[in-house]
Design an enzyme around this catalytic site. Structure first.
Site, PDB file in Angstrom:
ATOM      1  N   GLU A 109       0.757 -12.660   8.628  1.00 39.85           N
ATOM      2  CA  GLU A 109      -0.097 -12.678   7.781  1.00 39.85           C
ATOM      3  C   GLU A 109       0.429 -12.855   6.339  1.00 39.85           C
ATOM      4  O   GLU A 109       1.358 -12.359   5.997  1.00 39.85           O
ATOM      5  CB  GLU A 109      -1.200 -11.295   7.714  1.00 39.85           C
ATOM      6  CG  GLU A 109      -2.008 -11.524   9.111  1.00 39.85           C
ATOM      7  CD  GLU A 109      -3.128 -10.294   9.131  1.00 39.85           C
ATOM      8  OE1 GLU A 109      -4.286 -10.559   9.648  1.00 39.85           O
ATOM      9  OE2 GLU A 109      -2.840  -8.940   8.540  1.00 39.85           O
ATOM     10  N   CYS A 122       1.688 -11.917  -1.540  1.00 41.73           N
ATOM     11  CA  CYS A 122       2.480 -10.941  -0.694  1.00 41.73           C
ATOM     12  C   CYS A 122       2.666 -11.670   0.696  1.00 41.73           C
ATOM     13  O   CYS A 122       1.863 -12.052   1.672  1.00 41.73           O
ATOM     14  CB  CYS A 122       1.659  -9.766  -0.328  1.00 41.73           C
ATOM     15  SG  CYS A 122       2.310  -8.418   0.778  1.00 41.73           S
ATOM     16  N   CYS A 129       7.211  -5.941  13.250  1.00 45.68           N
ATOM     17  CA  CYS A 129       8.400  -5.101  12.730  1.00 45.68           C
ATOM     18  C   CYS A 129       9.071  -4.181  13.516  1.00 45.68           C
ATOM     19  O   CYS A 129       8.171  -3.793  14.384  1.00 45.68           O
ATOM     20  CB  CYS A 129       7.886  -4.491  11.420  1.00 45.68           C
ATOM     21  SG  CYS A 129       9.110  -3.587  10.298  1.00 45.68           S
ATOM     22  N   CYS A 133       7.619   2.684  11.425  1.00 44.85           N
ATOM     23  CA  CYS A 133       7.179   3.488  10.220  1.00 44.85           C
ATOM     24  C   CYS A 133       5.614   4.153  10.756  1.00 44.85           C
ATOM     25  O   CYS A 133       4.780   3.433  11.111  1.00 44.85           O
ATOM     26  CB  CYS A 133       7.231   3.361   8.862  1.00 44.85           C
ATOM     27  SG  CYS A 133       8.673   2.523   8.234  1.00 44.85           S
ATOM     28  N   CYS A 136       2.345   2.966   9.345  1.00 44.73           N
ATOM     29  CA  CYS A 136       2.093   1.601   9.164  1.00 44.73           C
ATOM     30  C   CYS A 136       1.502   0.654  10.489  1.00 44.73           C
ATOM     31  O   CYS A 136       2.091   0.841  11.465  1.00 44.73           O
ATOM     32  CB  CYS A 136       3.612   0.753   8.500  1.00 44.73           C
ATOM     33  SG  CYS A 136       3.229  -0.802   8.481  1.00 44.73           S
ATOM     34  N   GLY A 184       7.025  -6.941   8.508  1.00 43.96           N
ATOM     35  CA  GLY A 184       8.526  -6.913   8.629  1.00 43.96           C
ATOM     36  C   GLY A 184       9.340  -6.318   7.656  1.00 43.96           C
ATOM     37  O   GLY A 184       8.946  -6.185   6.405  1.00 43.96           O
ATOM     38  N   SER A 216      10.582  -5.863  -1.010  1.00 43.52           N
ATOM     39  CA  SER A 216      10.570  -4.292  -0.576  1.00 43.52           C
ATOM     40  C   SER A 216      11.113  -4.005   0.667  1.00 43.52           C
ATOM     41  O   SER A 216      11.079  -4.562   1.706  1.00 43.52           O
ATOM     42  CB  SER A 216       8.984  -3.921  -0.509  1.00 43.52           C
ATOM     43  OG  SER A 216       8.621  -2.607  -0.064  1.00 43.52           O
ATOM     44  N   SER A 238      10.687   1.649  -0.027  1.00 43.20           N
ATOM     45  CA  SER A 238       9.508   2.709   0.439  1.00 43.20           C
ATOM     46  C   SER A 238      10.293   3.880   0.625  1.00 43.20           C
ATOM     47  O   SER A 238      10.721   4.243   1.791  1.00 43.20           O
ATOM     48  CB  SER A 238       9.116   1.985   1.774  1.00 43.20           C
ATOM     49  OG  SER A 238       8.453   0.592   1.409  1.00 43.20           O
ATOM     50  N   CYS A 358      -1.745  -2.457   1.648  1.00 43.81           N
ATOM     51  CA  CYS A 358      -0.576  -2.153   2.411  1.00 43.81           C
ATOM     52  C   CYS A 358      -0.687  -1.509   3.627  1.00 43.81           C
ATOM     53  O   CYS A 358      -1.273  -0.599   3.856  1.00 43.81           O
ATOM     54  CB  CYS A 358       0.049  -1.206   1.489  1.00 43.81           C
ATOM     55  SG  CYS A 358       0.254  -1.831  -0.234  1.00 43.81           S
TER      56      CYS A 358
HETATM   57  N1  SAH Z   1       9.271  -3.099   5.342  1.00 46.72           N
HETATM   58  C1  SAH Z   1       9.218  -3.415   3.961  1.00 46.72           C
HETATM   59  C2  SAH Z   1       8.005  -4.202   3.358  1.00 46.72           C
HETATM   60  C3  SAH Z   1       6.751  -3.895   4.169  1.00 46.72           C
HETATM   61  S1  SAH Z   1       5.372  -2.781   3.893  1.00 46.72           S
HETATM   62  C4  SAH Z   1       9.207  -1.848   3.419  1.00 46.72           C
HETATM   63  O1  SAH Z   1       9.059  -0.949   4.178  1.00 46.72           O
HETATM   64  O2  SAH Z   1       9.065  -1.803   2.460  1.00 46.72           O
HETATM   65  C5  SAH Z   1       5.162  -2.532   2.198  1.00 46.72           C
HETATM   66  C6  SAH Z   1       4.515  -1.312   1.768  1.00 46.72           C
HETATM   67  O3  SAH Z   1       3.250  -0.667   2.309  1.00 46.72           O
HETATM   68  C7  SAH Z   1       5.810  -0.333   2.225  1.00 46.72           C
HETATM   69  O4  SAH Z   1       5.696   0.524   1.013  1.00 46.72           O
HETATM   70  C8  SAH Z   1       4.944   0.449   3.237  1.00 46.72           C
HETATM   71  O5  SAH Z   1       5.513   1.573   3.524  1.00 46.72           O
HETATM   72  C9  SAH Z   1       3.732   0.677   2.888  1.00 46.72           C
HETATM   73  N2  SAH Z   1       2.790   1.092   3.870  1.00 46.72           N
HETATM   74  C10 SAH Z   1       2.648   0.773   5.262  1.00 46.72           C
HETATM   75  N3  SAH Z   1       1.609   1.263   5.707  1.00 46.72           N
HETATM   76  C11 SAH Z   1       0.721   1.627   4.706  1.00 46.72           C
HETATM   77  C12 SAH Z   1      -0.391   2.251   4.766  1.00 46.72           C
HETATM   78  N4  SAH Z   1      -1.088   2.463   6.086  1.00 46.72           N
HETATM   79  N5  SAH Z   1      -0.986   2.679   3.778  1.00 46.72           N
HETATM   80  C13 SAH Z   1      -0.334   2.394   2.505  1.00 46.72           C
HETATM   81  N6  SAH Z   1       0.975   1.856   2.137  1.00 46.72           N
HETATM   82  C14 SAH Z   1       1.427   1.765   3.695  1.00 46.72           C
END
Ligand code: SAH
Length: 378
Positions: A109, A122, A129, A133, A136, A184, A216, A238, A358
């Site tokens: 996406e 973005c 990934c 996390c 996520c 990712g 990021s 993050s 996000c």
């Molecule tokens: N892997 C990279 C980039 C992808 S995520 C990273 O971890 O930075 C982009 C951002 O969205 C990251 O800060 C991630 O932690 C955040 N994110 C992931 N899931 C989310 C959610 N459900 N609500 C808000 N932010 C989220």
């Protein structure tokens, strides 16, 4: 897994050995090699580059500065393809999200976020990934592979086609910023991400400046230095928690690279100074990481860094084990950071109605995991 081992294990598929090669997504040196292979002088590669990345040409026939004969030979041997959009959604707030299908059928996406003074794309770095996390959505997707540089650039080309943002003249163009914040972990695909960013930076093509590009990462410590030294783009980290015990749970990569090591790498980030501060992303999870004590500890941890904080209200997804903090809790958290001298804007969530915010990205074709199916009552 180290960045290099990861890169090998999750490598994108090799370009098909037969059939016309795709020129859209190649770097300068690769394009020159193809042109030389056709017995043409190197400056032809520069002309082609202009057509592909400045004009957005999708057909060799339109390349009027090239001779008819050369155009015909190009059309015989090559194509100018991008990932195909299998769906394109438009949010009520103007955010767009594309689900793109890659040559091997995998999907990623890409999101476009228009604002008054800029437009941000973005872009994804991987299919899925590996980081898992806990908050996520992307981390719940089983299948993972790295994207090639061409596939990363291809996302941008498809988006620019759809937005109608060609040619890439500086006046009036809509896409001005790029964030490697899609699906990712970009630093686990460093070489391809770096090659893609070099294409994007090129002044005779897509022409986005370093200052308008942000990568990021969840904190792949050994590669943070290279990101600054070799690419010079902005860094976003993050963070999401101020104690290792909690961060171990939210961002399991923390077990490998704990907070102190991560912050040390940030302190040493080439080019990090007040004009170009590092962004620390902090997702607001109700009752998990949003207390006043957490905010004070965050201010202390970042005290000696050129930092700003981006507070991200948690974006829900089906079956997610968290809720978003209350508005009051977020405001209180932000105030403590502000009082400590840290800029801490609350990120306005964009595109939630189309699951483009996000952490909501996921290839729709992937089978939902059990908890999601149950949550959806199917
Ligand atoms: N892997 C990279 C980039 C992808 S995520 C990273 O971890 O930075 C982009 C951002 O969205 C990251 O800060 C991630 O932690 C955040 N994110 C992931 N899931 C989310 C959610 N459900 N609500 C808000 N932010 C989220």
């Amino acid at each position: 897994m180290s960045g290099t081992a990861h890169a090998k294990h999750f490598a994108p598929p090799e370009a098909a050995a037969t059939g016309p090669r795709n020129l859209a997504g190649l770097g300068r040196a690769e394009l020159e090699a193809e042109v030389r292979g056709l017995g043409e002088p190197a400056f032809r590669a520069r002309q082609l580059w202009h057509w592909i990345y400045h004009q957005g040409a999708r057909d060799f026939e339109t390349m009027t500065t090239l001779s008819k004969g050369f155009r015909a030979r190009l059309a015989e041997a090559y194509v100018l393809e991008r990932p195909r959009a299998v769906s394109a959604l438009l949010s009520t707030d103007g955010t767009r999200k594309w689900l793109l299908r890659l040559a091997d059928g995998q999907e990623v996406e890409t999101v476009y976020i228009p604002e008054d003074d800029r437009g941000t794309l973005c872009v994804s770095a991987q299919v899925g990934c590996t980081l898992t996390c806990r908050f996520c959505h992307t981390g719940t997707q089983a299948l993972v592979r790295n994207l090639s540089a061409g596939e990363i650039v291809g996302q941008i080309l498809t988006a620019l086609d759809d937005i109608g943002d060609w040619p890439r003249t500086r006046e009036g163009r809509r896409v001005t910023n790029l964030v490697m914040m899609g699906m990712g972990e970009p630093l686990y695909n460093f070489d391809n991400v770096a090659a893609a960013i070099r294409i994007v930076l090129d002044d005779e093509g897509l022409a986005l400046s370093r200052r308008k590009i942000t990568l990021s990462t969840a904190g792949v410590v050994p590669l943070i230095e290279r990101c600054g030294a070799e690419l010079g783009v902005g860094l976003a980290v993050s963070l999401h928690a101020v104690r290792d015990s909690l961060r171990d749970e939210l961002v399991p990569l923390n077990r490998k690279y704990p907070i102190a090591e991560l912050l040390a790498a940030c302190r040493a980030y080439p080019g990090a100074h007040n004009a170009r501060r590092i962004t620390f992303e902090y997702v607001m999870l109700d009752g998990v990481n949003d207390s006043e004590a957490d905010a004070r500890e965050l201010a202390r941890l970042l005290g000696d860094l050129p930092a700003k904080v981006n507070l991200i209200p948690f974006n829900p997804w089906p079956g997610a084990p968290y809720r978003c903090s209350s508005r009051r809790a977020i405001a209180r958290f932000a105030k403590i950071l502000n009082d400590a001298g840290l800029s801490a804007p609350v990120r306005v969530s964009r595109g939630q109605d189309i699951m483009a915010a996000c952490g909501q990205l996921k290839s729709a074709s992937q089978r939902p995991r059990k908890s999601e199916r149950e949550a959806a009552g199917t």
